[in-house]
Design a protein around this motif. Structure first.
Motif, PDB file in Angstrom:
ATOM      1  N   GLU A   1       3.748   8.714   0.180  1.00 16.78           N
ATOM      2  CA  GLU A   1       3.926   7.460  -0.536  1.00 16.78           C
ATOM      3  C   GLU A   1       3.437   6.318   0.320  1.00 16.78           C
ATOM      4  N   LEU A   2       3.095   5.224  -0.351  1.00 26.56           N
ATOM      5  CA  LEU A   2       2.677   4.023   0.369  1.00 26.56           C
ATOM      6  C   LEU A   2       3.917   3.277   0.864  1.00 26.56           C
ATOM      7  N   PRO A   3       3.787   2.464   1.914  1.00 23.75           N
ATOM      8  CA  PRO A   3       4.972   1.836   2.518  1.00 23.75           C
ATOM      9  C   PRO A   3       5.480   0.586   1.801  1.00 23.75           C
ATOM     10  N   TRP A   4       5.018   0.332   0.572  1.00 25.46           N
ATOM     11  CA  TRP A   4       5.506  -0.834  -0.169  1.00 25.46           C
ATOM     12  C   TRP A   4       5.821  -0.422  -1.601  1.00 25.46           C
ATOM     13  N   ASP A   5       6.678  -1.219  -2.253  1.00 25.10           N
ATOM     14  CA  ASP A   5       7.037  -0.928  -3.639  1.00 25.10           C
ATOM     15  C   ASP A   5       6.060  -1.613  -4.590  1.00 25.10           C
ATOM     16  N   GLU A   6       6.370  -1.567  -5.892  1.00 21.96           N
ATOM     17  CA  GLU A   6       5.439  -2.114  -6.896  1.00 21.96           C
ATOM     18  C   GLU A   6       5.264  -3.618  -6.773  1.00 21.96           C
ATOM     19  N   ASN A   7       6.178  -4.305  -6.084  1.00 19.95           N
ATOM     20  CA  ASN A   7       6.065  -5.752  -5.871  1.00 19.95           C
ATOM     21  C   ASN A   7       5.452  -6.098  -4.522  1.00 19.95           C
ATOM     22  N   GLY A   8       5.065  -5.078  -3.751  1.00 22.78           N
ATOM     23  CA  GLY A   8       4.465  -5.315  -2.438  1.00 22.78           C
ATOM     24  C   GLY A   8       5.480  -5.488  -1.330  1.00 22.78           C
ATOM     25  N   ILE A   9       6.765  -5.263  -1.611  1.00 21.38           N
ATOM     26  CA  ILE A   9       7.811  -5.408  -0.589  1.00 21.38           C
ATOM     27  C   ILE A   9       7.891  -4.106   0.211  1.00 21.38           C
ATOM     28  N   PRO A  10       7.880  -4.179   1.551  1.00 22.26           N
ATOM     29  CA  PRO A  10       7.926  -2.957   2.355  1.00 22.26           C
ATOM     30  C   PRO A  10       9.185  -2.130   2.071  1.00 22.26           C
ATOM     31  N   LYS A  11       8.987  -0.812   1.998  1.00 20.47           N
ATOM     32  CA  LYS A  11      10.101   0.115   1.861  1.00 20.47           C
ATOM     33  C   LYS A  11      10.736   0.335   3.227  1.00 20.47           C
ATOM     34  N   PRO A  12      11.972   0.803   3.250  1.00 21.31           N
ATOM     35  CA  PRO A  12      12.590   1.105   4.560  1.00 21.31           C
ATOM     36  C   PRO A  12      11.782   2.158   5.316  1.00 21.31           C
TER      37      PRO A  12
ATOM     38  N   PRO B   1       0.927   4.087  11.736  1.00 19.78           N
ATOM     39  CA  PRO B   1      -0.164   4.444  10.828  1.00 19.78           C
ATOM     40  C   PRO B   1       0.363   4.999   9.513  1.00 19.78           C
ATOM     41  N   PHE B   2      -0.395   4.810   8.449  1.00 23.02           N
ATOM     42  CA  PHE B   2      -0.100   5.448   7.172  1.00 23.02           C
ATOM     43  C   PHE B   2      -1.434   5.686   6.462  1.00 23.02           C
ATOM     44  N   PHE B   3      -1.388   6.380   5.347  1.00 21.00           N
ATOM     45  CA  PHE B   3      -2.608   6.843   4.705  1.00 21.00           C
ATOM     46  C   PHE B   3      -2.622   6.479   3.230  1.00 21.00           C
ATOM     47  N   ALA B   4      -3.828   6.386   2.680  1.00 19.82           N
ATOM     48  CA  ALA B   4      -4.012   6.149   1.254  1.00 19.82           C
ATOM     49  C   ALA B   4      -5.251   6.909   0.803  1.00 19.82           C
TER      50      ALA B   4
ATOM     51  N   GLU C   1      -3.866   4.048  -3.570  1.00 15.25           N
ATOM     52  CA  GLU C   1      -2.955   5.041  -4.118  1.00 15.25           C
ATOM     53  C   GLU C   1      -2.541   6.009  -3.009  1.00 15.25           C
ATOM     54  N   PRO C   2      -1.344   6.559  -3.101  1.00 17.29           N
ATOM     55  CA  PRO C   2      -0.879   7.468  -2.026  1.00 17.29           C
ATOM     56  C   PRO C   2      -1.577   8.819  -2.088  1.00 17.29           C
ATOM     57  N   LEU C   3      -1.632   9.485  -0.957  1.00 21.27           N
ATOM     58  CA  LEU C   3      -2.095  10.864  -0.915  1.00 21.27           C
ATOM     59  C   LEU C   3      -1.051  11.767  -1.572  1.00 21.27           C
ATOM     60  N   PRO C   4      -1.467  12.941  -2.075  1.00 23.21           N
ATOM     61  CA  PRO C   4      -0.496  13.873  -2.657  1.00 23.21           C
ATOM     62  C   PRO C   4       0.621  14.204  -1.671  1.00 23.21           C
ATOM     63  N   GLY C   5       1.858  14.108  -2.148  1.00 25.76           N
ATOM     64  CA  GLY C   5       3.014  14.410  -1.313  1.00 25.76           C
ATOM     65  C   GLY C   5       3.429  13.287  -0.381  1.00 25.76           C
TER      66      GLY C   5
END
Length: 459
Positions: A442-453, A420-423, A436-440
């Motif tokens: 981050e979303l699980p993808w970068d600006e190109n939509g590629i998943p972050k580690p 799970p993750f939150f926005a 957009e991410p909650l304060p403190g």
């Protein structure tokens, strides 16, 4: 045919497509369309149009009259309208038409189509397969490999449909531009690629619609899979289709319908593979005719295939919980497994059909709440987007902030699946890049939509 009583033969049993050039012929039987013909013809320059006689005659409710027929969900499903364009694009197209220069008009049409994001979610680049063989690689013109276990194939002969949905996210396949099309011309390079990738368990035949293909064309893809020793790691064959809605006669009265049913049966019985018809079904009315009932019976009782249903939630077509409840209940009664509720993709006329994430999740929850456990196989609402399939599971308060609760059902990075993750809650958000991410956080993808580690689990 296993004691099944065939439906009565009608005059339109032979499939004949209704094209944009022939749309005025519909008025001979359904004059309610006459006031809308100019709208259809002009908007049809941008959005591909095709209808089937079965769909037009048996599923659209013409009895509501000319003034209201545009609001019928099944009229809205196949007939394009200028309302599907932004004000800027609509005014630009109307002016180009009025100027009377056909060359300039088609230039404007091309410009508008380019603005409509013809290939969303990295289909042309991020989903491209990578073969060890240069020869195989060059031949994979209609193959995508986004998730490790599933390969998509777009057979060249399947890059059309019995009719076109106005909201189709693959509309670019049907506008005659080869640079925008996926098309696999032969099966050999596909099988060579699959032989290199033992992690692949599923083939998804898609398009267009593979069921538009004649059985002899389908055979080059399915006949080898009737041998259990051929690519034994490929266990599941899925066929994405809307033929049950647009032309159920494909399974019953088409000249090679019996051969099709037998080929499907052999994949299951001789090949020992699971064969799933991934039916695009968005409304209970699609399941209301004797012809579709008979087609479903043949698929289940003679081909021994499983039917799973999936559909996007679309404004003006099925954005009501009662529609989904009725559909899912009818499907389970008919032995169909509810599978997915999708969100409108970021292409074509998304702004015309889009339903906000918050509303879609509420509709899903209200609909599923009134269903038995047998129906709760369905997942959604899900965005099939660049990073993966993202499900909106609810809206909750997280650390004092109203938030969307989300999870990956599929992801380019498998470590994200199920986490799970939150926005931030946004009542206007319709797509993953609106979040957009909650304060403190981050979303699980970068600006190109590629998943972050994925960060290490807390436990």
């Amino acid at each position: 045919m296993n004691g099944l009583e065939p439906p009565p033969v009608t005059n339109n049993e032979r499939y004949r497509a209704i094209s944009l050039q022939a749309v005025d012929k519909i008025a001979e039987k359904h004059p309610e369309i006459i006031p809308h013909l100019d709208d259809i013809r002009l908007s049809g320059l941008i959005f591909p149009f095709k209808a089937s006689p079965y769909f037009v005659d048996e599923l659209i409710d013409w009895d509501v009259g000319s003034d209201k027929v545009k609001d019928d969900p099944f009229y809205r499903l196949v007939f394009p309208t200028l309302d599907m364009l932004s004000n800027e694009h609509r005014e630009k197209l109307i002016k180009a038409k009025a100027d009377g220069d056909p060359v300039a008009l088609m230039e404007v049409v091309g410009e508008i189509r380019t603005d409509l994001n013809p290939h969303p979610a990295g289909q042309k680049t991020l989903n491209a397969p990578k073969s060890e063989s240069e020869e195989t690689q060059s031949s994979l013109t209609g193959v995508q490999h986004k998730y490790s276990e599933t390969v998509l194939v777009f057979p060249a002969a399947a890059q059309t449909c019995h009719a076109y949905c106005t909201y189709c996210f693959r509309w670019a396949q049907f506008i005659g531009d080869d640079e925008l099309r996926f098309a696999q011309k032969e099966a050999t390079s596909l099988f060579d690629y699959l032989a290199e990738h033992s992690e692949v368990s599923d083939i998804l035949m898609t398009g267009g619609d593979p069921m538009i293909m004649q059985t002899r064309s389908l055979e080059q893809y399915l006949e080898p899979l009737c041998d259990p020793n051929f690519l034994p790691h490929v266990q599941n064959v899925r066929i994405g289709t809307r033929s049950l809605t647009f032309w159920p006669q494909r399974f019953t009265t088409d000249k090679d319908a019996d051969e099709l049913i037998d080929l499907m049966r052999r994949v299951r019985e001789e090949g020992g593979r699971h064969l799933a018809v991934m039916a695009h079904l968005g409304h209970a009315r699609e399941l209301s005719t004797k012809k579709v009932e008979h087609a479903i019976e043949r698929i289940q009782k003679e081909a021994f295939a499983t039917i799973r249903s999936q559909s996007p939630i679309m404004r003006g077509i099925n954005d009501d919980a009662s529609i989904w409840t009725e559909k899912w209940k009818k499907e389970v009664q008919m032995g169909i497994i509810p599978y997915y509720m999708f969100m409108a993709r970021d292409t074509g006329a998304q702004h015309f059909f889009e339903v906000p994430l918050e509303k879609a999740q509420r509709i899903y929850s209200d609909a599923i709440r009134n269903c038995s456990g047998l129906i709760r196989t369905v997942r959604g609402p899900s965005m099939s987007c660049t990073p993966g399939k993202v499900e909106v599971t609810g809206v909750e308060e997280i650390l004092g902030h109203k938030a969307f609760v989300l999870r990956f059902l599929q992801c380019r990075d498998e470590d994200w699946i199920g986490r799970p993750f939150f926005a931030k809650y946004d009542p206007k958000a319709v797509w993953y890049d609106d979040l957009e991410p909650l304060p403190g956080m981050e979303l699980p993808w970068d600006e190109n939509g590629i998943p972050k580690p994925v960060k290490p689990r807390l436990n």
